[in-house]
Each structure stands twice: as structure tokens, then as C-alpha cells.
Write a protein that holds these residues in place. Structure first.
Motif, PDB file in Angstrom:
ATOM      1  N   LEU A 140       0.787  -1.126   0.043  1.00 38.24           N
ATOM      2  CA  LEU A 140       0.141   0.088   0.013  1.00 38.24           C
ATOM      3  C   LEU A 140       0.867   1.217  -0.084  1.00 38.24           C
ATOM      4  N   GLY A 141       1.959   1.320   0.691  1.00 38.52           N
ATOM      5  CA  GLY A 141       2.847   2.447   0.858  1.00 38.52           C
ATOM      6  C   GLY A 141       3.581   2.592  -0.288  1.00 38.52           C
ATOM      7  N   GLU A 142       4.279   1.538  -0.862  1.00 44.21           N
ATOM      8  CA  GLU A 142       4.923   1.714  -1.923  1.00 44.21           C
ATOM      9  C   GLU A 142       3.936   1.924  -3.360  1.00 44.21           C
ATOM     10  N   GLY A 143       2.876   1.392  -3.342  1.00 39.50           N
ATOM     11  CA  GLY A 143       1.696   1.845  -4.539  1.00 39.50           C
ATOM     12  C   GLY A 143       1.454   3.235  -4.473  1.00 39.50           C
ATOM     13  N   ALA A 144       1.390   3.847  -3.226  1.00 37.32           N
ATOM     14  CA  ALA A 144       1.254   5.475  -3.190  1.00 37.32           C
ATOM     15  C   ALA A 144       2.568   6.216  -3.624  1.00 37.32           C
ATOM     16  N   LEU A 145       3.469   5.684  -3.366  1.00 37.81           N
ATOM     17  CA  LEU A 145       4.709   6.337  -3.955  1.00 37.81           C
ATOM     18  C   LEU A 145       4.878   6.267  -5.315  1.00 37.81           C
ATOM     19  N   VAL A 146       4.490   5.041  -5.806  1.00 33.78           N
ATOM     20  CA  VAL A 146       4.770   4.683  -7.375  1.00 33.78           C
ATOM     21  C   VAL A 146       3.800   5.443  -7.933  1.00 33.78           C
ATOM     22  N   GLU A 171      10.419   9.749  -0.424  1.00 35.65           N
ATOM     23  CA  GLU A 171      10.777   8.346  -0.611  1.00 35.65           C
ATOM     24  C   GLU A 171      11.563   7.914   0.335  1.00 35.65           C
ATOM     25  N   VAL A 172      12.985   8.261   0.258  1.00 36.30           N
ATOM     26  CA  VAL A 172      14.025   7.778   0.875  1.00 36.30           C
ATOM     27  C   VAL A 172      13.721   7.545   2.414  1.00 36.30           C
ATOM     28  N   PRO A 173      13.276   8.891   3.086  1.00 37.58           N
ATOM     29  CA  PRO A 173      12.636   8.628   4.333  1.00 37.58           C
ATOM     30  C   PRO A 173      11.755   7.935   4.706  1.00 37.58           C
ATOM     31  N   LEU A 174      10.767   7.936   3.991  1.00 44.07           N
ATOM     32  CA  LEU A 174       9.448   6.839   3.923  1.00 44.07           C
ATOM     33  C   LEU A 174      10.009   5.338   3.901  1.00 44.07           C
ATOM     34  N   HIS A 175      10.893   5.174   3.071  1.00 41.88           N
ATOM     35  CA  HIS A 175      11.376   3.837   2.965  1.00 41.88           C
ATOM     36  C   HIS A 175      12.211   3.332   4.298  1.00 41.88           C
ATOM     37  N   VAL A 176      12.961   4.193   4.691  1.00 36.74           N
ATOM     38  CA  VAL A 176      13.585   4.259   5.994  1.00 36.74           C
ATOM     39  C   VAL A 176      12.528   3.768   7.173  1.00 36.74           C
ATOM     40  N   LEU A 177      11.411   4.512   7.186  1.00 33.76           N
ATOM     41  CA  LEU A 177      10.376   4.531   8.104  1.00 33.76           C
ATOM     42  C   LEU A 177       9.564   3.141   7.952  1.00 33.76           C
ATOM     43  N   MET A 178       9.250   2.724   6.617  1.00 34.23           N
ATOM     44  CA  MET A 178       8.353   1.715   6.508  1.00 34.23           C
ATOM     45  C   MET A 178       9.403   0.373   6.642  1.00 34.23           C
ATOM     46  N   VAL A 179      10.614   0.239   6.472  1.00 31.13           N
ATOM     47  CA  VAL A 179      11.407  -0.737   7.035  1.00 31.13           C
ATOM     48  C   VAL A 179      11.465  -1.043   8.344  1.00 31.13           C
ATOM     49  N   ALA A 180      11.673   0.085   8.881  1.00 31.04           N
ATOM     50  CA  ALA A 180      11.729   0.155  10.503  1.00 31.04           C
ATOM     51  C   ALA A 180      10.428  -0.661  11.034  1.00 31.04           C
TER      52      ALA A 180
END
Length: 197
Positions: A144-150, A173-182
Motif C-alpha cells: 500500500l505504501g509503495e503503491g502510493a509512492l509509485v 521516498e528515502v525517509p519513508l522507505h527507512v520508516l517503512m522498513v523499521a
């Protein structure tokens, strides 16, 4: 590989993949010279590849990362459109998001497959219903998060806004990817109640 080491590796990967985009975006935003921006991006991608190789990490990410940057630069150079520098990654990420529901139905969450490859633990998680469920839940959140970014990047691509694409990738994207991974890691650990991943 421990969970903390895996998180550090994911963070380093994000930084390394952001370097060519940062160089491209800054040079293109300040000069509007596509060949110069592509040259800087390729030099940074080569630097990242050398860094990965020197630090005795797998050669495949080094070659793959540089190959992807070179392919993106070639497409942008041939078309003369700066937004095309972002096209290969946009297509790959969009494809992964589109294929994820099918993989989830096949009980192959992409996050679990990637974790199995990165940790060298294979597909043992498939035999554990708790871990399979945890991976499926975190994968739905990621999708869902990646779909919104794409979707946002596709909108900027169609609007021919190359600098905005680079800025969005670096600042959002980079900060959100870090947050998503965590968050995915924390959610997985909570759902499995401390089982080994």
C-alpha cells in the motif's frame, strides 16, 4: 545475519541507491544540462559499485546497481527527456507492486522471499503459519505504501517534472522507505512474538 544487521544493510542500500539520483537531480536542477547530469549520475553509480566491491559485499548488487543507472542514463540520453532517467526504476517498482497480490495469493510474500535470500535462511518461513501470516501482513502494508509512492512518481513523470521526481525521491521516498522498513521489522517481530525470522 541478525535483524539489526539486516536493518543496517537495508539503510545502507537506500543511501547507495540515492547517490546517483542526488547527483542527477542537483546537476540538472542547476544547469538544465542533461548530458552533464547523466555523467554525474553515472560517476556516482560507479563509485557506489566500487564501494560495494571494496567492502567485500556481493558483486551482484554492485553490477546490478550500475547497470540500472547506465540503462536509465542511456534511455534518457536517447530520448532527450530528463524524466526518462527515472523510468526504469518506476517500471520495476510498479511491476513489483502489481505482482505482489498474486505472490501473496501464492503464499510467497516478496518481503519474505527477499528476507530469506538476504539472511541465507531460504524458505523455512513457509512451514511456519505464524511467520507466514506476519510476512503477509507486513507485505500488504508495504504494498500500500509503495503503491502510493509509485503512483505519485508516475503522476510527476507524466507531467514531465524531472526535478520534482528527483526531489520527491530524495526528500520523501528515502525517509519513508527507512520508516517503512523499521515499521515492517517492528510489526513482524511483534506478530511473531520474538521467534527467529
Amino acid at each position: 545475519m541478525s535483524d539489526l544487521a539486516l536493518l543496517r544493510r537495508a539503510g545502507l542500500h537506500l543511501i547507495e541507491t540515492a547517490a546517483p539520483v542526488l547527483g542527477f537531480t542537483l546537476v540538472y536542477a542547476t544547469t538544465q544540462r542533461l548530458p552533464l547530469a547523466l555523467t554525474v549520475a553515472l560517476c556516482l553509480a560507479a563509485g557506489v559499485a566500487v564501494h560495494r566491491f571494496v567492502h567485500a559485499r556481493s558483486l551482484l548488487p554492485a553490477i546490478g546497481g550500475f547497470g540500472l543507472a547506465a540503462g536509465a542514463a542511456a534511455i534518457a540520453a536517447l530520448s532527450g527527456e530528463a524524466t526518462d532517467f527515472f523510468l526504469p526504476v518506476l517500471v520495476i517498482r510498479g511491476t513489483v507492486v502489481a505482482v505482489t497480490p498474486v505472490m501473496l495469493l501464492l503464499r510467497l510474500p516478496p518481503v519474505a522471499v527477499a528476507a530469506g535470500v538476504l539472511t541465507g535462511r531460504g524458505h523455512g518461513w513457509r512451514r511456519d503459519p505464524v511467520r507466514l501470516r506476519a510476512y503477509t501482513i507486513v507485505n500488504v502494508g508495504w504494498m500500500l505504501g509503495e503503491g502510493a509512492l509509485v503512483a505519485n512518481q508516475a503522476r510527476l513523470y507524466l507531467a514531465d517534472r524531472a526535478v520534482a521526481m528527483g526531489a520527491f525521491k530524495l526528500l520523501v521516498e528515502v525517509p519513508l522507505h527507512v520508516l517503512m522498513v523499521a515499521l515492517m521489522w517492528a510489526c513482524y517481530r511483534r506478530l511473531t512474538r520474538g521467534e527467529r525470522s
